[in-house]
Write a protein that holds these residues in place. Structure first.
Motif, short mmCIF file in Angstrom:
data_model
loop_
_atom_site.label_atom_id
_atom_site.label_comp_id
_atom_site.label_asym_id
_atom_site.label_seq_id
_atom_site.Cartn_x
_atom_site.Cartn_y
_atom_site.Cartn_z
N ALA A 121 0.84 -1.19 0.00
CA ALA A 121 0.00 0.00 0.00
C ALA A 121 0.88 1.24 0.00
O ALA A 121 1.63 1.48 0.95
N GLY A 122 0.79 2.02 -1.06
CA GLY A 122 1.58 3.24 -1.16
C GLY A 122 0.72 4.48 -0.94
O GLY A 122 -0.25 4.71 -1.67
N SER A 123 1.07 5.25 0.08
CA SER A 123 0.38 6.50 0.38
C SER A 123 1.31 7.33 1.25
O SER A 123 2.35 6.85 1.71
N ARG A 124 0.93 8.56 1.47
CA ARG A 124 1.78 9.39 2.34
C ARG A 124 1.90 8.78 3.73
O ARG A 124 2.95 8.85 4.36
N SER A 125 0.83 8.13 4.21
CA SER A 125 0.87 7.55 5.55
C SER A 125 1.79 6.34 5.64
O SER A 125 2.25 5.98 6.72
N THR A 126 2.07 5.69 4.50
CA THR A 126 2.98 4.54 4.51
C THR A 126 4.38 4.91 4.00
O THR A 126 5.23 4.03 3.86
N GLY A 127 4.59 6.20 3.72
CA GLY A 127 5.92 6.64 3.33
C GLY A 127 6.12 6.94 1.86
O GLY A 127 7.24 7.26 1.44
N LEU A 128 5.05 6.86 1.05
CA LEU A 128 5.18 7.18 -0.37
C LEU A 128 4.74 8.61 -0.61
O LEU A 128 3.53 8.89 -0.66
N ASN A 129 5.69 9.52 -0.74
CA ASN A 129 5.41 10.89 -1.15
C ASN A 129 5.81 11.00 -2.61
O ASN A 129 6.98 11.16 -2.93
N ALA A 130 4.83 10.88 -3.49
CA ALA A 130 5.12 10.77 -4.92
C ALA A 130 5.75 12.03 -5.50
O ALA A 130 6.30 11.98 -6.60
N LEU A 131 5.67 13.16 -4.79
CA LEU A 131 6.26 14.40 -5.29
C LEU A 131 7.65 14.67 -4.72
O LEU A 131 8.26 15.68 -5.04
N ASP A 132 8.12 13.77 -3.88
CA ASP A 132 9.51 13.79 -3.43
C ASP A 132 10.22 12.71 -4.24
O ASP A 132 10.18 11.52 -3.90
N ARG A 133 10.86 13.14 -5.31
CA ARG A 133 11.34 12.18 -6.31
C ARG A 133 12.29 11.15 -5.71
O ARG A 133 12.15 9.95 -5.97
N ASP A 134 13.23 11.57 -4.91
CA ASP A 134 14.22 10.65 -4.35
C ASP A 134 13.57 9.70 -3.34
O ASP A 134 13.82 8.48 -3.37
N ALA A 135 12.77 10.26 -2.44
CA ALA A 135 12.14 9.42 -1.42
C ALA A 135 11.16 8.44 -2.05
O ALA A 135 11.09 7.27 -1.65
N ALA A 136 10.41 8.90 -3.05
CA ALA A 136 9.46 8.01 -3.72
C ALA A 136 10.18 6.89 -4.45
O ALA A 136 9.75 5.74 -4.43
#
Length: 287
Positions: free
Chosen positions: A29-44
């Motif tokens: 499950a990818g979401s901000r709450s699970t650590g997927l910030n799609a607009l932070d290119r490196d972190a995503a």
């Protein structure tokens, strides 16, 4: 199959994740709450690489619960970025994964009859919709370039949507604040969030590319669905207002939304996905 659902906490994602689990897929499950910030290119990219998905389901949106037609362009800015920058990041982070992206089945060039997948997207939409159209074109182009599939969903119904219990459209109808504009000629094709989810599950088992309209079987005009929905939920009968009066209140996009949209044909999705809409009679469902 390892399936990364990007946007897992959205109205479709919440229906999709348990279905994927039920048929035996390994869901990330990818979401901000699970650590997927799609607009932070490196972190995503780090999140996606760690997930090592076989398939990415791209449901990235950030659509406000209530949208003012006069501020529509501003309200959609974040979703436009997710459809462009977010999609790019997903593809770059997992170039070998299959990609299934969420598109729109009501951004077609206006015309007569339901639009099929060969109908072009709106060439000259109202100014407020131009950036949305451009983001959809970009998303579809990137998905196609990755050998992926776009599922074009209609106006979403079901829990958490604008047409669900407590949703913005339902509230506006109950308050008598959503009129039929002009002849109410916009044709809506609805998609329940559950049907959207089942179409994604079906697509996982088929190596398809391009785009498919995932909508119910019955395109319906605003002049038909709005009074019928109002009656069903015990709301007052919607007012009727002239186009020019509405334009002064809600702008060009608000008028186009109520008078100029085109419905969509689902024949190709039914055939290629062996899929059928379970919730095919929106006007007879419980809001």
């Amino acid at each position: 199959m390892r399936v990364l659902v990007a946007g897992a906490t959205g109205v479709i994602g919440r229906q999709l994740v348990p279905l994927l689990d039920a048929v035996g897929h390994r869901v990330i499950a990818g979401s901000r709450s699970t650590g997927l910030n799609a607009l932070d290119r490196d972190a995503a990219a780090r999140f996606v690489r760690a997930a090592a998905p076989d398939v990415i389901v791209n449901l990235l949106t950030a659509i406000p619960h209530t949208i003012n037609p006069l501020t529509f362009a501003r309200d959609m800015e974040l979703t436009n970025r997710l459809r462009t920058e977010g999609t790019r990041t997903l593809i770059e982070a997992a170039p070998g994964a299959r990609l299934i992206s969420q598109g729109l089945a009501y951004a077609y060039e206006p015309g007569d009859g339901p639009a099929d997948e060969e109908t072009p997207l709106w060439r000259d939409p109202p100014a407020e919709f131009v950036a949305v159209r451009d983001a959809l074109v970009d998303l579809e182009s990137r998905t196609a370039g990755a050998g992926g599939l776009v599922l074009r969903f209609g106006h979403l119904t079901g829990p958490g949507t604008a047409y669900g219990a407590g949703g913005s459209t339902t509230r506006a109808i109950l308050a008598g604040q959503l009129p039929v504009v002009g002849e109410g000629g916009s044709v809506f094709s609805f998609t329940s969030t559950h049907d959207a989810a089942t179409s994604i599950v079906a697509a996982l088992d088929r190596d398809l590319t391009g785009a498919l309209n995932v909508v119910d079987d019955t395109p319906v005009t605003v002049a038909d669905w709005l009074p019928a929905l109002a009656a069903r939920i015990g709301a007052p009968e919607p007012m009727r207002v002239p186009v020019e009066m509405a334009r002064s209140a809600v702008g060009g996009w608000g008028v186009a939304f109520m008078t100029g949209l085109r419905g969509a044909d689902n024949a190709r999705a039914r055939l290629q996905l062996n899929w059928r809409p379970r919730h095919a009679a929106f006007l007879h469902e419980t809001a």
